[in-house]
Design a protein around this motif. Structure first.
Motif, short mmCIF file in Angstrom:
data_model
loop_
_atom_site.label_atom_id
_atom_site.label_comp_id
_atom_site.label_asym_id
_atom_site.label_seq_id
_atom_site.Cartn_x
_atom_site.Cartn_y
_atom_site.Cartn_z
N ILE A 1 0.81 -1.22 0.00
CA ILE A 1 0.00 0.00 0.00
C ILE A 1 0.84 1.27 0.00
O ILE A 1 0.53 2.22 -0.70
CB ILE A 1 -0.99 -0.02 1.18
N ILE B 1 -6.28 3.54 -2.68
CA ILE B 1 -6.62 3.12 -1.31
C ILE B 1 -6.55 4.30 -0.36
O ILE B 1 -5.56 5.02 -0.31
CB ILE B 1 -5.68 1.99 -0.86
N PHE C 1 -11.31 1.76 -0.15
CA PHE C 1 -10.91 2.29 -1.44
C PHE C 1 -11.48 3.69 -1.62
O PHE C 1 -12.50 4.04 -1.03
CB PHE C 1 -11.42 1.40 -2.57
N LEU D 1 -4.93 -6.46 -5.66
CA LEU D 1 -4.41 -6.12 -4.34
C LEU D 1 -4.15 -7.38 -3.52
O LEU D 1 -3.08 -7.54 -2.92
CB LEU D 1 -5.37 -5.19 -3.59
N ALA E 1 -9.92 -3.79 -8.83
CA ALA E 1 -8.77 -3.51 -7.96
C ALA E 1 -8.52 -4.58 -6.90
O ALA E 1 -7.36 -4.88 -6.59
CB ALA E 1 -8.95 -2.16 -7.28
N TYR F 1 -1.19 1.83 -5.91
CA TYR F 1 -2.21 1.76 -4.87
C TYR F 1 -2.41 3.07 -4.11
O TYR F 1 -3.46 3.29 -3.54
CB TYR F 1 -1.92 0.62 -3.89
#
Length: 87
Positions: A23, A33, A59, A72, A68, A29
């Motif tokens: 992340i 996120i 998100f 992830l 997504a 990302y």
């Protein structure tokens, strides 16, 4: 609340490291996120070999979660395996 055993602490470290890497260190990302939270038995020290690992992800509004989320999860799993192998 239980006491996290050595194995529990190892797994917790692997999961936290993987989620953080994916992340925060992956520019892809950062745009999608808002935040992620680790929760469940692992956090409370009640982890066993049959336990799962729970990660909640918030998100951003514009993200298509259907596209997504699988990527992830895959990236976290790949990062977890690199964190758990000896260096």
């Amino acid at each position: 609340m239980g006491v996290c055993s050595g194995e529990c602490l190892r797994v917790l470290g692997v999961v936290l490291g993987a989620v953080k890497d994916v992340i925060t260190n992956n520019n892809y990302y950062k745009d999608f996120i808002h935040f992620a939270v680790l929760y469940g038995s692992l956090v409370y020290g009640l982890f066993s070999p049959l336990s799962d690992v729970n990660v909640a992800v918030m998100f951003r509004d514009s993200v298509n979660i259907i596209d997504a989320l699988p990527m992830l999860v895959s990236d976290i799993a790949l990062s977890s395996s690199s964190h758990s192998s000896p260096h």
